[in-house]
Write a protein that holds these residues in place. Structure first.
Motif, short mmCIF file in Angstrom:
data_model
loop_
_atom_site.label_atom_id
_atom_site.label_comp_id
_atom_site.label_asym_id
_atom_site.label_seq_id
_atom_site.Cartn_x
_atom_site.Cartn_y
_atom_site.Cartn_z
N GLU A 149 0.83 -1.20 0.00
CA GLU A 149 0.00 0.00 0.00
C GLU A 149 0.87 1.26 0.00
OE1 GLU A 149 -2.64 2.50 -0.38
OE2 GLU A 149 -3.50 0.50 -0.05
N THR A 150 0.59 2.16 -0.95
CA THR A 150 1.34 3.42 -1.02
C THR A 150 0.62 4.58 -0.36
OG1 THR A 150 0.34 3.94 -3.17
CG2 THR A 150 2.43 2.69 -3.18
N GLY A 151 -0.58 4.34 0.13
CA GLY A 151 -1.35 5.43 0.71
C GLY A 151 -1.21 5.56 2.22
N TYR A 152 -0.44 4.68 2.85
CA TYR A 152 -0.26 4.71 4.30
C TYR A 152 1.19 4.98 4.65
CZ TYR A 152 -4.74 2.16 4.39
OH TYR A 152 -6.04 1.78 4.22
N GLY A 162 8.30 -7.65 24.75
CA GLY A 162 7.11 -8.35 25.18
C GLY A 162 6.41 -8.97 23.98
N LEU A 163 5.10 -8.69 23.87
CA LEU A 163 4.34 -9.20 22.73
C LEU A 163 4.47 -8.31 21.50
CD1 LEU A 163 1.09 -10.28 24.63
CD2 LEU A 163 2.89 -11.77 23.76
N GLY A 164 5.19 -7.21 21.66
CA GLY A 164 5.36 -6.30 20.54
C GLY A 164 6.83 -6.08 20.21
N PHE A 165 7.11 -4.92 19.64
CA PHE A 165 8.46 -4.58 19.23
C PHE A 165 8.72 -3.11 19.53
CE2 PHE A 165 6.90 -7.95 16.50
CZ PHE A 165 7.95 -8.85 16.47
N GLN A 166 9.99 -2.79 19.80
CA GLN A 166 10.36 -1.39 19.84
C GLN A 166 10.20 -0.80 18.44
OE1 GLN A 166 14.29 -0.72 21.44
NE2 GLN A 166 13.97 -2.11 23.17
N VAL A 167 9.89 0.49 18.39
CA VAL A 167 9.75 1.16 17.10
C VAL A 167 11.12 1.63 16.64
CG1 VAL A 167 8.80 3.16 15.91
CG2 VAL A 167 7.37 1.85 17.48
N ASP A 168 11.54 1.13 15.50
CA ASP A 168 12.83 1.53 14.95
C ASP A 168 12.71 2.84 14.17
OD1 ASP A 168 15.64 0.82 14.56
OD2 ASP A 168 15.10 0.66 12.44
N ALA A 169 11.58 3.03 13.48
CA ALA A 169 11.40 4.27 12.72
C ALA A 169 9.95 4.39 12.26
CB ALA A 169 12.34 4.32 11.51
N PHE A 170 9.51 5.63 12.13
CA PHE A 170 8.26 5.93 11.43
C PHE A 170 8.63 6.36 10.01
CE2 PHE A 170 7.08 6.28 15.83
CZ PHE A 170 5.76 5.84 15.88
N VAL A 171 7.98 5.78 9.02
CA VAL A 171 8.37 5.97 7.63
C VAL A 171 7.22 6.61 6.86
CG1 VAL A 171 9.24 4.82 5.55
CG2 VAL A 171 9.82 3.92 7.82
N GLU A 172 7.55 7.57 6.01
CA GLU A 172 6.54 8.25 5.19
C GLU A 172 5.95 7.30 4.15
OE1 GLU A 172 5.38 11.30 5.60
OE2 GLU A 172 6.69 11.67 7.31
N LYS A 173 4.86 7.74 3.51
CA LYS A 173 4.23 6.94 2.47
C LYS A 173 5.25 6.63 1.37
CE LYS A 173 -0.25 9.18 3.26
NZ LYS A 173 -1.30 10.06 2.71
N PRO A 174 5.42 5.36 1.01
CA PRO A 174 6.45 4.99 0.03
C PRO A 174 5.90 4.96 -1.39
CG PRO A 174 5.54 3.02 1.01
CD PRO A 174 4.78 4.18 1.62
N GLN A 181 8.99 -3.84 -1.19
CA GLN A 181 10.12 -4.27 -0.36
C GLN A 181 9.69 -4.37 1.11
OE1 GLN A 181 13.40 -1.61 -1.04
NE2 GLN A 181 13.45 -1.99 -3.25
N TYR A 182 8.92 -3.37 1.57
CA TYR A 182 8.43 -3.39 2.95
C TYR A 182 7.61 -4.66 3.21
CZ TYR A 182 9.61 1.61 3.41
OH TYR A 182 10.25 2.82 3.48
N LEU A 183 6.73 -4.97 2.28
CA LEU A 183 5.86 -6.13 2.45
C LEU A 183 6.68 -7.43 2.50
CD1 LEU A 183 2.91 -7.17 2.56
CD2 LEU A 183 2.98 -7.32 0.06
N GLN A 184 7.66 -7.55 1.63
CA GLN A 184 8.48 -8.77 1.57
C GLN A 184 9.35 -8.94 2.81
OE1 GLN A 184 10.61 -8.40 -2.11
NE2 GLN A 184 8.77 -8.59 -3.39
N SER A 185 9.79 -7.83 3.40
CA SER A 185 10.70 -7.91 4.55
C SER A 185 10.01 -8.43 5.81
CB SER A 185 11.31 -6.54 4.84
OG SER A 185 10.35 -5.68 5.46
N GLY A 186 8.71 -8.16 5.95
CA GLY A 186 7.98 -8.55 7.16
C GLY A 186 8.31 -7.70 8.37
N GLU A 187 9.06 -6.62 8.19
CA GLU A 187 9.48 -5.78 9.31
C GLU A 187 8.71 -4.46 9.40
OE1 GLU A 187 13.64 -5.23 8.73
OE2 GLU A 187 14.17 -7.28 9.35
#
Length: 472
Positions: A149-152, A162-174, A181-187
């Protein structure tokens, strides 16, 4: 127990002509029998929480109050923003309101215009987030992506927490290749705009990163003006507040400075922010041809269309991937892939000061609603519906006379201090400058036809002497 904070501002212009300035998408029933605001409140059932706090603007206050009342929600309060200043200041107002009565209050911040199909998964995520928030973490809910998705905006996860993850970065709409690439990485997760944190922690961070914003919000909350179900803040103080989102104001700098303090919880719950007609088509029921029909719609050899007919019959023949919206006063035809660009039509109409940008033909008021059926140079015809027990303001007009004909129900009419009761097929005439009022004393809705005549028929030709809803 946490306090739900429902952000019910916004104009939803990408869903014009369904969504308009005085009745935006959060108050519309787009995906079921209840409105998007009501669906947001209903999905909290099963969670132990305090009475919800809604944030909306002045123009929408009665709509929000009525939709909350219809659900039977008890104790809800509605905080009125005098002007829009984005999400960070709005949440600050809610936090200040919460800590005034509960210093350890935990806030669950939700948008009023999201669709979530799997409500059980949503509630489970909230339960997982609550202890993290109570411990001082700022929790955001990251949507597990199902497409590039390019709109988010996106959230890149870091180390497990815990059950989540630390936030490494907030990324703008790609762009699309980056989103793939984002989808394939799973991260990466979609940024949902839903959060959970302690109110005092949020205010402490606001003072650290946005001191001018915190000062303006504190000044605005220093002189509250309760009014019926509403709480008004000091307008001049809030107008001086900087405009910024919670992401830019707090979440991004905190994730850089204290990565362990920001946690993203993955959420796979059929989430959609319904940001345009393509998204609305995605979350709507469809027939075997992929068409989503609403109202009196007929189609032949048409596929993957979203068609909504609010009043008249609409037919499609030999078309694909179209959005067709027919309201009482406007028609939109757009390709589904370009329907986001309806905002350009809205901008053109706004530049020409067309009323269709802001108003539907059917206009809601705290006492009921009216539908402008017909109008000409010196006349206007309205169909008026008054709720049981409701009363229009005591008022007069300088430029128009009015003739009321009761269609159903009972009307109590006061003209220059004299009361009279009218029932079906009875009528009354209100001369220019006569002080008058209309009330429904019965147990069923009152419907009447109003015929206005005069040299000026604008809604601003109303001089109010008394109003139970606090309107000027």
């Amino acid at each position: 127990m946490f306090t739900p904070v429902i952000m019910a501002g916004g104009s939803g212009t990408r869903l014009w002509p369904l969504s308009r300035g005085n009745y935006p998408k959060q108050f519309l029933a787009l995906t079921g029998d209840t409105t998007m605001l009501q669906q947001t409140l209903l999905r909290l059932k099963g969670l132990a929480h305090q009475a919800p706090l809604l944030i909306c603007n002045e123009d929408h206050r009665f709509i929000a109050a009525e939709q909350v009342r219809q659900l039977g929600v008890q104790g809800a309060s509605i905080l009125l923003e005098p002007v829009g200043r984005n999400t960070a200041p709005a949440i600050a107002l809610a936090a200040l309101q919460a800590v005034a009565t509960a210093p350890d209050a935990v806030l669950l911040v939700l948008a009023a215009d999201h669709v979530i199909d799997d409500e059980a998964a949503f509630r489970a995520a909230v339960q997982q987030a609550e202890p993290l928030a109570a411990a001082g973490k700022l929790v955001t809910f990251g949507i597990v992506p199902t497409a590039p998705e390019t709109g988010y905006g996106y959230i890149r996860r870091g180390a497990a927490s815990g059950l989540g993850f630390q936030v490494d970065a907030f990324v703008e709409k790609p762009n699309l290749p980056t989103a793939e690439q984002y989808l394939q990485s799973g991260e990466y997760y979609w940024n949902s705009g839903m959060f959970m944190f302690r109110a005092d922690r949020y205010l402490q961070l606001l003072g650290q990163y946005q001191p001018a914003m915190l000062a303006a919000c504190q000044a605005a909350m220093a002189e509250l003006s309760p009014d019926l179900d509403f709480v008004r803040v000091k307008k001049a103080a809030f107008e001086a507040c900087p405009d910024n989102s919670i992401d830019y104001a707090i979440m991004e700098p905190l994730s850089r400075d204290e990565p362990a303090s920001v946690v993203v919880l993955p959420l796979a719950a059929g989430w959609n922010d319904v940001g345009g007609f393509a998204a609305l088509w995605q979350v709507s029921g469809k027939n075997n041809d992929g068409n989503s029909h609403h109202g009196d719609v007929w189609s032949h050899n048409s596929q993957n269309c979203y068609v909504r007919a609010e009043q008249q019959l609409v037919a499609t023949v030999g078309v694909q991937d179209l959005v067709v919206i027919s309201t009482k006063d406007a028609v939109l035809v757009a390709h589904k892939d370009q329907a986001q660009d309806v905002k350009h039509i809205v901008a053109q109409l706004k530049a020409k000061q067309r009323p269709e940008v802001t108003f539907h033909r059917e206009v809601y008021r705290p006492w009921g609603k009216y539908d402008s059926v017909d109008h000409g140079e010196r006349f206007q015809v309205k169909r008026i519906t008054v709720k049981p027990g409701a009363k229009l303001s005591v008022q007069m007009h300088h430029h128009r006379a009015e003739h009321w004909i009761v269609v159903s129900g009972t009307a109590k009419v006061t003209i220059d201090g004299q009361d009279q009761y009218l029932t079906e097929n009875q009528s009354v005439y209100i001369p220019i400058t006569a002080v008058h009022a209309l009330e429904n004393p019965g147990k069923v809705e009152l419907e009447l036809i109003e015929v206005q005549s005069g040299s000026y028929l604008g809604e601003d030709d109303i001089v109010r002497f008394e109003d139970r809803y606090g309107r000027a």
